[in-house]
Scaffold this motif. Structure first.
Motif, short mmCIF file in Angstrom:
data_model
loop_
_atom_site.label_atom_id
_atom_site.label_comp_id
_atom_site.label_asym_id
_atom_site.label_seq_id
_atom_site.Cartn_x
_atom_site.Cartn_y
_atom_site.Cartn_z
N VAL A 68 -4.11 16.24 -53.12
CA VAL A 68 -4.20 17.02 -51.90
C VAL A 68 -5.55 17.74 -51.90
O VAL A 68 -5.82 18.57 -52.77
CB VAL A 68 -3.04 18.03 -51.77
CG1 VAL A 68 -3.21 18.86 -50.50
CG2 VAL A 68 -1.70 17.31 -51.78
N GLY A 69 -6.40 17.39 -50.93
CA GLY A 69 -7.64 18.12 -50.75
C GLY A 69 -7.41 19.23 -49.75
O GLY A 69 -6.69 20.18 -50.00
N LYS A 70 -8.02 19.09 -48.57
CA LYS A 70 -7.75 20.05 -47.48
C LYS A 70 -6.68 19.48 -46.57
O LYS A 70 -6.65 18.28 -46.28
CB LYS A 70 -9.02 20.31 -46.67
CG LYS A 70 -10.10 21.02 -47.46
CD LYS A 70 -9.70 22.39 -47.96
CE LYS A 70 -9.56 23.39 -46.85
NZ LYS A 70 -9.26 24.76 -47.38
N VAL A 71 -5.81 20.36 -46.11
CA VAL A 71 -4.80 20.01 -45.13
C VAL A 71 -5.23 20.59 -43.79
O VAL A 71 -5.51 21.80 -43.68
CB VAL A 71 -3.42 20.57 -45.53
CG1 VAL A 71 -2.39 20.31 -44.44
CG2 VAL A 71 -2.98 19.97 -46.86
N ALA A 72 -5.34 19.72 -42.76
CA ALA A 72 -5.81 20.14 -41.46
C ALA A 72 -4.65 20.19 -40.46
O ALA A 72 -3.82 19.28 -40.43
CB ALA A 72 -6.89 19.20 -40.94
N VAL A 73 -4.62 21.25 -39.67
CA VAL A 73 -3.70 21.35 -38.55
C VAL A 73 -4.52 21.16 -37.28
O VAL A 73 -5.46 21.91 -37.02
CB VAL A 73 -2.99 22.72 -38.52
CG1 VAL A 73 -2.06 22.81 -37.30
CG2 VAL A 73 -2.22 22.95 -39.81
N GLU A 74 -4.17 20.14 -36.51
CA GLU A 74 -4.96 19.77 -35.34
C GLU A 74 -4.26 20.23 -34.07
O GLU A 74 -3.18 19.77 -33.73
CB GLU A 74 -5.18 18.26 -35.33
CG GLU A 74 -5.96 17.78 -36.53
CD GLU A 74 -6.09 16.27 -36.64
OE1 GLU A 74 -7.10 15.82 -37.21
OE2 GLU A 74 -5.17 15.57 -36.16
N LEU A 75 -4.90 21.16 -33.36
CA LEU A 75 -4.36 21.68 -32.11
C LEU A 75 -4.86 20.92 -30.90
O LEU A 75 -4.27 20.97 -29.83
CB LEU A 75 -4.69 23.16 -31.96
CG LEU A 75 -3.94 24.10 -32.91
CD1 LEU A 75 -4.65 24.25 -34.24
CD2 LEU A 75 -3.72 25.46 -32.27
N MET A 76 -5.99 20.22 -31.06
CA MET A 76 -6.53 19.35 -30.02
C MET A 76 -6.67 17.95 -30.59
O MET A 76 -6.96 17.79 -31.78
CB MET A 76 -7.89 19.86 -29.52
CG MET A 76 -7.85 21.21 -28.84
SD MET A 76 -9.52 21.84 -28.43
CE MET A 76 -10.11 20.58 -27.30
N THR A 77 -6.51 16.95 -29.77
CA THR A 77 -6.53 15.56 -30.26
C THR A 77 -7.88 14.89 -30.06
O THR A 77 -8.07 13.75 -30.49
CB THR A 77 -5.45 14.72 -29.55
OG1 THR A 77 -5.65 14.80 -28.13
CG2 THR A 77 -4.07 15.25 -29.90
N SER A 78 -8.81 15.55 -29.39
CA SER A 78 -10.12 14.93 -29.18
C SER A 78 -11.21 15.99 -29.28
O SER A 78 -10.92 17.18 -29.35
CB SER A 78 -10.18 14.25 -27.80
OG SER A 78 -9.98 15.17 -26.78
#
Length: 341
Positions: free
Chosen positions: A331-341
């Motif tokens: 596990v490196g960084k875990v990203a939470v994506e609020l926008m898809t583009s």
């Protein structure tokens, strides 16, 4: 019939109690004077986020977490030089400007500091008001999602520069988590040869993607066998045993920088530091290095991309935090994506 006007709302992820996070609707935020409104694109998570989620940190719950933030400007004051549509990384730090540390320019060590997402509501929200001075433009060719890494990269760069690196010298980085890997990337970009060490072979080998010239696996209760004697050691684990290893490993008149944090105690011989004439240095946060960090990430986009090993959409955020404490996979960084583009 209900004739009340419904106020626009945005979604936030609020950590309510230990290991309990919930997406809620809140009123649309309104930026104050000197602030822009940022639509959050990506928030990356770190060990501090895990401790807050576990209610094992000096944070009062409930709170909206998220301090590693990148997004797109939604609105900004006229004449500010910031425009709607600008892609930005957000500096989350707050400092008092009045204490000794602030007075000598070391705002990273402000004794009254605060941080978005750690001590006050942060970036796990669709829209976030941000002071104009805390916005940093994302380089043209750097994806917005990678710009969230500027905050941890700035911390790693601060630790590296605290150690006064010299081109051609040998450095040892203890710990191949994100800060250790980003420190390795910065050191190698400065022409320093890096030995990367970790307790697992997979993590230490991962450091080669960030420029490490050799790797070492740390074995419990065994002396570290190194291919060369380092003059600079970056300790990025927060383990008391790793501090002992760092002091033992560094050459005489070398420097040891501690960026890993722990409440645990460590015992050192009163002979070792003076006899070896070692500089033992602490490093915390960064001195306004978000812009420099964005440049580093832009120059090494492949490494930055590799560092984010897991991504979650906003509506699956409750799956992201347990992954941070996983020991069964890399596990490196875990990203939470609020926008898809």
């Amino acid at each position: 019939m209900d004739h009340r006007v419904r106020r626009p709302a945005v979604k936030v992820a609020r950590t309510l109690a230990r290991e309990r996070i919930e997406i809620q609707d809140v009123a649309l935020p309104h930026p104050g004077p000197g602030e822009a409104l940022v639509r959050v694109h990506t928030v990356t998570l770190c060990g501090t986020d895990l401790h807050i989620w576990e209610d094992d940190y000096a944070t009062e719950l409930p709170i909206v977490q998220g301090h590693e933030i990148a997004g797109v400007v939604e609105s900004a004051p006229p004449g500010s030089g910031v425009r709607a549509g600008d892609r930005v990384a957000v500096s989350p730090m707050r400092w008092c400007g009045a204490c000794y540390a602030c007075g000598i320019g070391r705002v990273n060590a402000c004794r009254n500091s605060s941080c978005l997402g750690c001590y006050e509501d942060g970036g796990l929200t669709e829209l976030l008001p941000v002071p104009l001075g805390d916005l940093h433009p994302v380089p043209e060719n750097l994806p917005t999602g990678l710009a969230a890494l500027a905050e941890p990269a700035s911390i790693a760069m601060q630790a590296v520069l605290r150690g006064r690196p010299e081109k051609g010298e040998q450095a040892l980085v203890l710990g191949c988590g994100p800060i250790g890997l980003l420190a390795t990337l910065h050191l190698t970009s400065l022409g320093v040869d890096v030995i990367a060490a970790d307790t697992t072979p997979e993590r230490s080998e991962f450091a080669r993607l960030f420029g490490a010239t050799s790797t070492v696996v740390v074995e419990p209760d065994q002396a570290l066998a190194l291919p060369a004697e380092p003059s600079l050691v970056i300790e990025a684990t927060g383990s008391p045993a790793a501090l002992t290893t760092a002091v033992d490993a560094v050459t005489t008149a070398g420097r040891v920088v501690l960026v890993g944090i722990s409440d645990r105690s460590v015992t050192l011989s009163m002979r070792t530091l003076p006899v070896k004439d070692i500089d033992l240095l602490g490093s915390r946060n960064s001195q306004r290095r978000i812009g420099e960090a964005l440049e580093l990430l832009d120059e090494h986009r492949d490494a930055a991309t590799a560092l984010i090993t897991h991504r979650f959409p906003f509506d699956r955020i409750d799956e992201a935090f347990p992954l941070l404490r996983s020991r069964s996979q890399l596990v490196g960084k875990v990203a939470v994506e609020l926008m898809t583009s």
